[in-house]
Scaffold this motif. Structure first.
Motif, PDB file in Angstrom:
ATOM      1  N   ILE A  73      -6.446   4.252  -0.839  1.00 47.64           N
ATOM      2  CA  ILE A  73      -6.616   3.887   0.562  1.00 47.64           C
ATOM      3  C   ILE A  73      -8.079   3.572   0.810  1.00 47.64           C
ATOM      4  O   ILE A  73      -8.951   4.405   0.556  1.00 47.64           O
ATOM      5  N   SER A  74      -8.341   2.366   1.295  1.00 49.60           N
ATOM      6  CA  SER A  74      -9.734   2.013   1.564  1.00 49.60           C
ATOM      7  C   SER A  74     -10.175   2.651   2.876  1.00 49.60           C
ATOM      8  O   SER A  74      -9.433   2.679   3.853  1.00 49.60           O
ATOM      9  N   GLY A  75     -11.369   3.207   2.875  1.00 51.64           N
ATOM     10  CA  GLY A  75     -11.910   3.844   4.072  1.00 51.64           C
ATOM     11  C   GLY A  75     -11.416   5.262   4.255  1.00 51.64           C
ATOM     12  O   GLY A  75     -10.726   5.823   3.406  1.00 51.64           O
ATOM     13  N   GLU A  76     -11.781   5.817   5.385  1.00 50.62           N
ATOM     14  CA  GLU A  76     -11.385   7.191   5.701  1.00 50.62           C
ATOM     15  C   GLU A  76      -9.945   7.216   6.198  1.00 50.62           C
ATOM     16  O   GLU A  76      -9.462   6.254   6.783  1.00 50.62           O
ATOM     17  N   TYR A  77      -9.295   8.349   5.969  1.00 45.37           N
ATOM     18  CA  TYR A  77      -7.917   8.496   6.436  1.00 45.37           C
ATOM     19  C   TYR A  77      -7.606   9.976   6.634  1.00 45.37           C
ATOM     20  O   TYR A  77      -8.281  10.843   6.090  1.00 45.37           O
ATOM     21  N   ASN A  78      -6.577  10.229   7.415  1.00 40.44           N
ATOM     22  CA  ASN A  78      -6.020  11.564   7.562  1.00 40.44           C
ATOM     23  C   ASN A  78      -4.699  11.600   6.809  1.00 40.44           C
ATOM     24  O   ASN A  78      -3.911  10.657   6.903  1.00 40.44           O
ATOM     25  N   LEU A  79      -4.460  12.681   6.093  1.00 40.44           N
ATOM     26  CA  LEU A  79      -3.193  12.876   5.402  1.00 40.44           C
ATOM     27  C   LEU A  79      -2.326  13.776   6.268  1.00 40.44           C
ATOM     28  O   LEU A  79      -2.750  14.855   6.679  1.00 40.44           O
ATOM     29  N   GLU A  80      -1.121  13.314   6.559  1.00 37.64           N
ATOM     30  CA  GLU A  80      -0.177  14.056   7.398  1.00 37.64           C
ATOM     31  C   GLU A  80       1.106  14.260   6.589  1.00 37.64           C
ATOM     32  O   GLU A  80       1.819  13.301   6.311  1.00 37.64           O
ATOM     33  N   ARG A 114       4.324   6.130   5.246  1.00 36.76           N
ATOM     34  CA  ARG A 114       3.815   5.099   6.144  1.00 36.76           C
ATOM     35  C   ARG A 114       2.313   5.279   6.275  1.00 36.76           C
ATOM     36  O   ARG A 114       1.827   6.394   6.475  1.00 36.76           O
ATOM     37  N   VAL A 115       1.582   4.177   6.191  1.00 37.62           N
ATOM     38  CA  VAL A 115       0.149   4.189   6.474  1.00 37.62           C
ATOM     39  C   VAL A 115      -0.017   3.538   7.832  1.00 37.62           C
ATOM     40  O   VAL A 115       0.362   2.384   8.038  1.00 37.62           O
ATOM     41  N   LYS A 116      -0.530   4.309   8.775  1.00 32.29           N
ATOM     42  CA  LYS A 116      -0.736   3.837  10.151  1.00 32.29           C
ATOM     43  C   LYS A 116      -2.206   3.460  10.310  1.00 32.29           C
ATOM     44  O   LYS A 116      -3.087   4.250   9.981  1.00 32.29           O
ATOM     45  N   GLN A 160       0.832  -1.203   0.000  1.00 29.75           N
ATOM     46  CA  GLN A 160       0.000   0.000   0.000  1.00 29.75           C
ATOM     47  C   GLN A 160       0.872   1.261   0.000  1.00 29.75           C
ATOM     48  O   GLN A 160       0.599   2.204  -0.726  1.00 29.75           O
ATOM     49  N   ASP A 161       1.941   1.262   0.810  1.00 28.60           N
ATOM     50  CA  ASP A 161       2.878   2.389   0.817  1.00 28.60           C
ATOM     51  C   ASP A 161       3.459   2.606  -0.585  1.00 28.60           C
ATOM     52  O   ASP A 161       3.576   3.737  -1.055  1.00 28.60           O
ATOM     53  N   GLU A 162       3.812   1.509  -1.237  1.00 26.76           N
ATOM     54  CA  GLU A 162       4.401   1.593  -2.580  1.00 26.76           C
ATOM     55  C   GLU A 162       3.404   2.156  -3.592  1.00 26.76           C
ATOM     56  O   GLU A 162       3.774   2.943  -4.468  1.00 26.76           O
TER      57      GLU A 162
END
Length: 176
Positions: free
Chosen positions: A72-79, A30-32, A7-9
């Motif tokens: 990215i599946s679902g909700e996420y925050n971008l940092e 990194r996806v946390k 997923q990171d790639e």
């Protein structure tokens, strides 16, 4: 080291061209996981700097691409952030740029009975990181592909070098 997962790639493939168009380099992705995933992207300008305005500019540009491509599946925050002073070292050029500074390396395999090494970076040559280790007479060559994680160590010398890059370059004599 720049990425760890498939997923990171996938995210890296989408965001690297966007960053390059802004004259920036992606340092790490990194996806946390958690209740809401966080996509952490460290980046810097080609001159090694990165301030809040640059982070915001890159964040806006990446948001558009990530919304459109939806990796990215679902909700996420971008940092989006700078690598910081004790930055990760994720590319051969980083080891060259930071030669003369202390670093910690963690390998993906045992070498001489251990995986972790701390010493002074001495550059990069023939796909290997050069590092001067304590109590060793010769510079160690560690194959880049063996490195699982690498970062600079906070030292007085690193702090001085970081502060020097933040000083205004105009030396016209206008001092307060």
């Amino acid at each position: 080291m720049r990425t760890r997962t498939v997923q990171d790639e996938a995210i890296d493939a989408l965001v690297t061209p966007v960053a390059a168009a802004l004259d920036m380099e992606i340092v790490r992705i990194r996806v946390k996981s958690g209740k809401k995933q966080t996509v952490q992207i460290m980046a810097e300008n080609s001159d090694g700097t990165m301030d809040v305005e640059h982070c915001a500019k890159l964040s806006r540009a990446l948001s558009d691409v990530l919304e459109e491509q939806d990796p990215i599946s679902g909700e996420y925050n971008l940092e989006v952030s700078s690598p910081g002073i004790d930055r990760p070292l994720t590319a051969p050029a980083h080891f060259e740029r930071w030669a003369g500074f202390k670093a910690k390396l963690e390998l993906d395999r045992l070498v001489e009975g251990r995986k972790k090494f701390t010493g002074m970076l001495a550059g990069f040559e023939d796909n290997s990181v050069l590092i001067d280790l304590p109590n060793e007479d010769e510079t160690a060559l560690i194959p880049f592909e063996w490195i699982a994680d690498a970062k600079l160590v906070m030292t007085d010398e690193l702090i001085k070098a970081d502060l020097a890059t933040r000083q205004p370059s105009d030396n016209s004599g206008d001092t307060p």
